[in-house]
Design a protein around this motif. Structure first.
Motif, PDB file in Angstrom:
ATOM      1  N   PRO A  36      -4.165  -6.137  12.929  1.00 33.20           N
ATOM      2  CA  PRO A  36      -3.435  -7.413  13.020  1.00 33.20           C
ATOM      3  C   PRO A  36      -2.596  -7.726  11.788  1.00 33.20           C
ATOM      4  O   PRO A  36      -1.738  -8.613  11.837  1.00 33.20           O
ATOM      5  N   PHE A  37      -2.845  -7.051  10.662  1.00 34.24           N
ATOM      6  CA  PHE A  37      -2.042  -7.291   9.471  1.00 34.24           C
ATOM      7  C   PHE A  37      -0.647  -6.714   9.688  1.00 34.24           C
ATOM      8  O   PHE A  37      -0.493  -5.542  10.046  1.00 34.24           O
ATOM      9  N   GLU A  38       0.355  -7.514   9.448  1.00 34.80           N
ATOM     10  CA  GLU A  38       1.724  -7.081   9.693  1.00 34.80           C
ATOM     11  C   GLU A  38       2.073  -5.858   8.847  1.00 34.80           C
ATOM     12  O   GLU A  38       1.928  -5.860   7.625  1.00 34.80           O
ATOM     13  N   GLY A  39       2.537  -4.822   9.515  1.00 31.38           N
ATOM     14  CA  GLY A  39       2.978  -3.626   8.824  1.00 31.38           C
ATOM     15  C   GLY A  39       1.877  -2.710   8.356  1.00 31.38           C
ATOM     16  O   GLY A  39       2.138  -1.714   7.678  1.00 31.38           O
ATOM     17  N   HIS A  40       0.626  -2.996   8.710  1.00 35.83           N
ATOM     18  CA  HIS A  40      -0.490  -2.160   8.273  1.00 35.83           C
ATOM     19  C   HIS A  40      -0.629  -0.973   9.218  1.00 35.83           C
ATOM     20  O   HIS A  40      -0.821  -1.142  10.424  1.00 35.83           O
ATOM     21  N   LEU A  41      -0.575   0.224   8.672  1.00 31.35           N
ATOM     22  CA  LEU A  41      -0.576   1.446   9.473  1.00 31.35           C
ATOM     23  C   LEU A  41      -1.601   2.428   8.926  1.00 31.35           C
ATOM     24  O   LEU A  41      -1.711   2.626   7.721  1.00 31.35           O
ATOM     25  N   GLY A  42      -2.353   3.056   9.836  1.00 32.01           N
ATOM     26  CA  GLY A  42      -3.252   4.141   9.487  1.00 32.01           C
ATOM     27  C   GLY A  42      -2.971   5.338  10.374  1.00 32.01           C
ATOM     28  O   GLY A  42      -2.597   5.175  11.546  1.00 32.01           O
ATOM     29  N   MET A  43      -3.126   6.542   9.830  1.00 27.42           N
ATOM     30  CA  MET A  43      -2.872   7.753  10.616  1.00 27.42           C
ATOM     31  C   MET A  43      -3.845   8.855  10.201  1.00 27.42           C
ATOM     32  O   MET A  43      -4.301   8.896   9.061  1.00 27.42           O
ATOM     33  N   MET A  44      -4.134   9.757  11.136  1.00 25.65           N
ATOM     34  CA  MET A  44      -4.885  10.971  10.869  1.00 25.65           C
ATOM     35  C   MET A  44      -4.100  12.136  11.444  1.00 25.65           C
ATOM     36  O   MET A  44      -3.831  12.180  12.643  1.00 25.65           O
ATOM     37  N   ASP A  45      -3.725  13.063  10.574  1.00 24.58           N
ATOM     38  CA  ASP A  45      -2.953  14.241  10.963  1.00 24.58           C
ATOM     39  C   ASP A  45      -3.825  15.471  10.713  1.00 24.58           C
ATOM     40  O   ASP A  45      -4.157  15.789   9.569  1.00 24.58           O
ATOM     41  N   PHE A  46      -4.207  16.160  11.781  1.00 21.86           N
ATOM     42  CA  PHE A  46      -5.140  17.280  11.659  1.00 21.86           C
ATOM     43  C   PHE A  46      -4.408  18.532  11.182  1.00 21.86           C
ATOM     44  O   PHE A  46      -4.137  19.465  11.929  1.00 21.86           O
ATOM     45  N   ASP A  47      -4.145  18.533   9.871  1.00 21.16           N
ATOM     46  CA  ASP A  47      -3.419  19.630   9.226  1.00 21.16           C
ATOM     47  C   ASP A  47      -4.304  20.398   8.253  1.00 21.16           C
ATOM     48  O   ASP A  47      -3.808  21.146   7.400  1.00 21.16           O
ATOM     49  N   GLY A  48      -5.619  20.205   8.347  1.00 16.45           N
ATOM     50  CA  GLY A  48      -6.525  20.856   7.415  1.00 16.45           C
ATOM     51  C   GLY A  48      -6.524  20.239   6.038  1.00 16.45           C
ATOM     52  O   GLY A  48      -6.973  20.850   5.064  1.00 16.45           O
ATOM     53  N   GLY A  49      -6.021  19.013   5.942  1.00 17.41           N
ATOM     54  CA  GLY A  49      -5.978  18.334   4.648  1.00 17.41           C
ATOM     55  C   GLY A  49      -4.912  18.880   3.723  1.00 17.41           C
ATOM     56  O   GLY A  49      -4.958  18.652   2.512  1.00 17.41           O
TER      57      GLY A  49
END
Length: 507
Positions: free
Chosen positions: A231-244
């Motif tokens: 709900p926080f404006e512009g707050h984004l989280g992502m997980m990209d499975f690239d092996g770190g």
């Protein structure tokens, strides 16, 4: 010479400093950063969840209302308002691997040994709010906090530890590394740190979207990863499975974040601006022991894992609460032999279980042709009362039971918050960091025996609103039940339990 030097003025180091200062230990906290304030600690990127067990720890040291105020949480939300006794069941159970669960599905009767009290639920807060409360308590109790002091060397002998920080030597009887996942103390003191490599690079960012309507709110598992909009404006989280592979290896540019988001979301969403961003991985590592001579580890210095489920901060606070009174007793010379060894013995299995909990979530979220089938199976299981209740137990910080060598099912667990007739709760009796013996019998048979540990164990007698079938209990300073008996408690058994944790009684 200080009694204890703590490296790291994060929440774990500050909580530990407050615990030690409460016991009149001289404490120096060394913090590498010159200024405690950081936009990464404030909302939204600094958002953290404190589970019920951690909220209870703040209650037991008289910091709950201050924490709620700093976090902007209504006291009634967790049952801490005037005249309230707390809700009978939690209202939030978080998620497992991005799959949210309905708290209404919790079987409240399956939550063993839980009584209504001022700290019934977890809360959402920020690192800034937690740090502010703990820094005030630590410094107000006498701990010295030294900013801008980066560690350079650690040497120890049989009697002391010398810590070199920014060209100055600081000598102490003990050193505790609370300096995070890339701990300098851990490296300099030679701890083994073992575990599993990362499967993804994670991102948290505060951005401006050109077209936010293209992204669904909440957790979104996709064929290529996961993204989260809060709900926080512009707050984004992502997980990209690239092996770190990307974590901290390159700048977090707008172009890179936009490319990752488009690939994961399957949309052509655009980012106008990136205001703040950070990356992390799910690398799961743990020190093989939490003590090497006169050096100990706590928090992320002892264990790291992905932030899924919000267990990291709670695990660290649990370390600080467990270690604080034991190290203080060792400094004072009142600790029975091998008391400090119980820190690793009790907390290492808890850390290992949290690491596995994190690994299980990562495995569930890992994209692949079989992933949808696995998630569907787990979704069906989690939607059952047993599944929802199990997740609540694991994430609320209430399921841990230390092996204290007793078959009594309450021994080794966090104590219920018994309420006396005058409204006093057990949590109120633990504020001074002493153990507490609760005597619910009418003949007060333990009063004389408990007097042998004056200053170490507080005696409290009287009827309570619900004694859960017990006649007496011994509760350690960290709120863990060390001994429990029925309505006709054996003073000899109490004496044996008290001597195990607090040393032999004084004549």
């Amino acid at each position: 010479m200080y009694d204890v030097v703590i490296a790291g003025a994060g929440p774990v180091g500050l909580f530990l400093a407050a615990e030690l200062a409460l016991a009149d230990c001289s404490v120096l906290v060394l913090e590498q950063d010159q200024e405690p304030a950081s936009p990464l600690k404030t909302l939204p990127l600094g958002m953290r969840g404190l589970n019920a067990g951690s909220v209870e720890a703040f209650h037991r040291r008289g910091m709950l209302h201050e924490l709620l105020e700093a976090s902007g949480v209504d006291a009634a939300r967790v049952g801490a308002g005037p005249g309230t006794q707390g809700p009978t069941a939690p209202r939030d159970v978080s998620h497992f691997a991005g799959m949210r669960l309905d708290a209404a599905g919790i079987d409240a009767s399956a939550v063993s040994f839980r009584l209504p009290g001022p700290a019934m639920e977890g809360i959402m807060t920020s690192l800034d709010a937690v740090g502010t409360v703990l820094a005030g308590r630590a410094s107000g109790s006498g701990a010295q906090i030294l900013p801008g002091a980066g560690l350079e060397a650690v040497t120890q002998d049989g009697d002391s530890v010398v810590v070199r920080a920014d060209g100055r030597d600081h000598r102490a009887r003990w050193l505790v590394g609370c300096d995070g996942g890339r701990s300098t103390v851990r490296r300099l003191a030679g701890f083994d740190f073992v575990g599993t490599p990362p499967m993804f690079t994670g991102y948290v960012a505060r951005v401006t979207f050109d077209d936010p309507q293209k992204l669904d709110p909440g957790f979104n598992l996709t064929p290529t990863g996961m993204y989260l909009r809060t709900p926080f404006e512009g707050h984004l989280g992502m997980m990209d499975f690239d092996g770190g592979a990307f974590d901290r290896s390159q700048p977090l540019t707008r172009e890179h974040l936009q490319a990752v988001l488009r690939r994961i979301s399957g949309t052509d969403v655009a980012l106008d601006e990136v205001h703040l961003a950070s990356s992390f991985t799910d690398r799961a590592m743990q020190a093989t022991t939490y003590r090497e001579g006169r050096v100990l580890l706590a928090g992320d210095a002892a264990h790291i894992h992905s932030p899924l489920g919000g267990q990291g901060l709670n695990l660290g606070i649990g370390d600080a609460v467990n270690l604080g009174w034991k190290l203080a007793a060792t400094v004072r010379g009142t600790a029975p032999e091998h008391l400090l060894d119980t820190y690793t013995a009790e907390r290492h299995p808890v850390g290992a279980a949290i690491l596995d909990w994190s690994r299980a979530q990562v495995a569930t979220m890992n994209p692949g042709p079989n992933a949808p089938a696995l998630r569907k199976l787990l979704r069906d299981l989690l939607d059952t009362p047993d599944g929802t209740t199990h997740v609540f137990h694991r994430t609320a910080g209430l399921s841990h039971r230390y092996d204290l060598g007793s078959d009594q099912p309450l021994v080794g667990r966090t104590a219920p918050d018994f309420r006396f007739g005058d409204g006093t709760h057990l949590g109120d009796l633990l504020r001074e960091g002493q153990g507490v013996v609760l005597d619910f019998t009418t003949d007060r048979r333990l009063r004389g025996t408990a007097a042998g540990w004056k200053g170490l164990i507080r005696y409290a007698a009287g009827p309570v609103s619900d004694d859960l079938g017990f006649g007496a209990l011994l509760v350690r300073p960290d709120g863990i039940v060390a001994w429990a008996d029925g309505h006709h408690p054996d003073p000899a058994a109490f004496r044996h339990a008290a001597a195990r944790w607090f040393g032999e009684p004084t004549p």
